[in-house]
Write a protein that holds these residues in place. Sequence first.
Motif, PDB file in Angstrom:
ATOM      1  N   GLN A  86       0.835  -1.064  -0.307  1.00  0.00           N
ATOM      2  CA  GLN A  86      -0.118  -0.051  -0.167  1.00  0.00           C
ATOM      3  C   GLN A  86       0.709   1.136  -0.155  1.00  0.00           C
ATOM      4  O   GLN A  86       0.933   1.986  -0.662  1.00  0.00           O
ATOM      5  N   TYR A 111      -7.520   3.676   3.395  1.00  0.00           N
ATOM      6  CA  TYR A 111      -6.826   4.823   2.479  1.00  0.00           C
ATOM      7  C   TYR A 111      -7.110   5.562   4.172  1.00  0.00           C
ATOM      8  O   TYR A 111      -5.572   6.342   4.060  1.00  0.00           O
ATOM      9  N   THR A 158      -3.428   3.564   5.124  1.00  0.00           N
ATOM     10  CA  THR A 158      -2.578   4.507   4.748  1.00  0.00           C
ATOM     11  C   THR A 158      -1.929   5.520   4.911  1.00  0.00           C
ATOM     12  O   THR A 158      -0.996   5.493   4.340  1.00  0.00           O
TER      13      THR A 158
END
Length: 358
Positions: free
Chosen positions: A89, A320, A324
């Motif tokens: 990622q 995300y 992330t």
Amino acid sequence: MSTALDKPRVRLDHNAQALVPIEKPKSSARAFTFGEPEPALGSNITDYLGVFASSNERYYVPPVSLSGLAKTLYANGTHATAVEFKQLQLLGNWKDNPLISRTEARLAIADYQVFKNAYFFAIRNRLGGINRYVRLPAINMRVGTDNNFFLLTKQGDELEYKANDVLHLNGGDIRQSIYGIPTYFSGIQSILLGEAATLYRRRYYLNGAHSGYILVTFDLDDEEAQDLEDSIKQTKGPGNHRSLYLNMESTIGGKPGYTKDRIQLIPVGDFGNKDEYDKIKEVTQQDILNMHRVPAALSSIMPLNAAGHGDLKNIREVYYDCETLPAQAIWKELNDRLPSRGKISFNEPRWLLNKGAS
């Protein structure tokens, strides 16, 4: 030559002047166990020892076994794929950097995901400027006691680096500030439990306890018994199962025996612990995904119900935002020491760019 089996099993009763059977002495109950318990851990992987200086007092010894942390990757497939997923990622959106190549970044990100430590060494030119950074393997790196770092080699050497030549991304630990400790350290027991369940299942099959039977027939002559034995051997390939065939007399001492069936099939295998094995694998898998905070939908895990995992696009966007982006911010902490032309940055994900364009 007479043997113990040839000795008469009757005695002469002088009072009754008759032969009476000799009662066989009763045997006492006996029990035994086999298979001694084996240690679950070959080394103190899960021991937190604290941070102390080495015997030569040149560097600090990590509080946990770094080689042990590395071994956990090969102990459990779910754990290994979750670590790699988080690595990809970051790498997928890594923006090309003139000082840190993508290869060096990939290796350093892997180090950070496993050890919560990553190290870069500055390659300088003759004027002292930095040409590029190379990754130093975290498993062999040690923080020195005198504002320096050491790289331990297989030959037993200790290569020393000055502190201003090494970038150390420290994931942190509330008990000390010298080394980072991975968050999944608290879930190593689940990782090892999943491994133990798999190893147990393999040994269960290798021992042959999963299959086989005892086939018992009564009063067949030798030729018939041999024909049946040959037929059984031809039904399976050699070595697939371990079974036993017995042909016995149904009479005891010339009297009819107590067997009701002329052919008996006695199973040996036991599938009783299959449900327990599956439950352990399911629970440990969920524990590992939870401690890595990786959604099952993004880990190629089959849903356990008909409803499925839900909308994968929404799951991807939430992951995300929650995982992330914060991980990228941690790597940007190195920018405080990186030259302006080598600042770490990340590209916007493709799906986010498409959404903005629409």
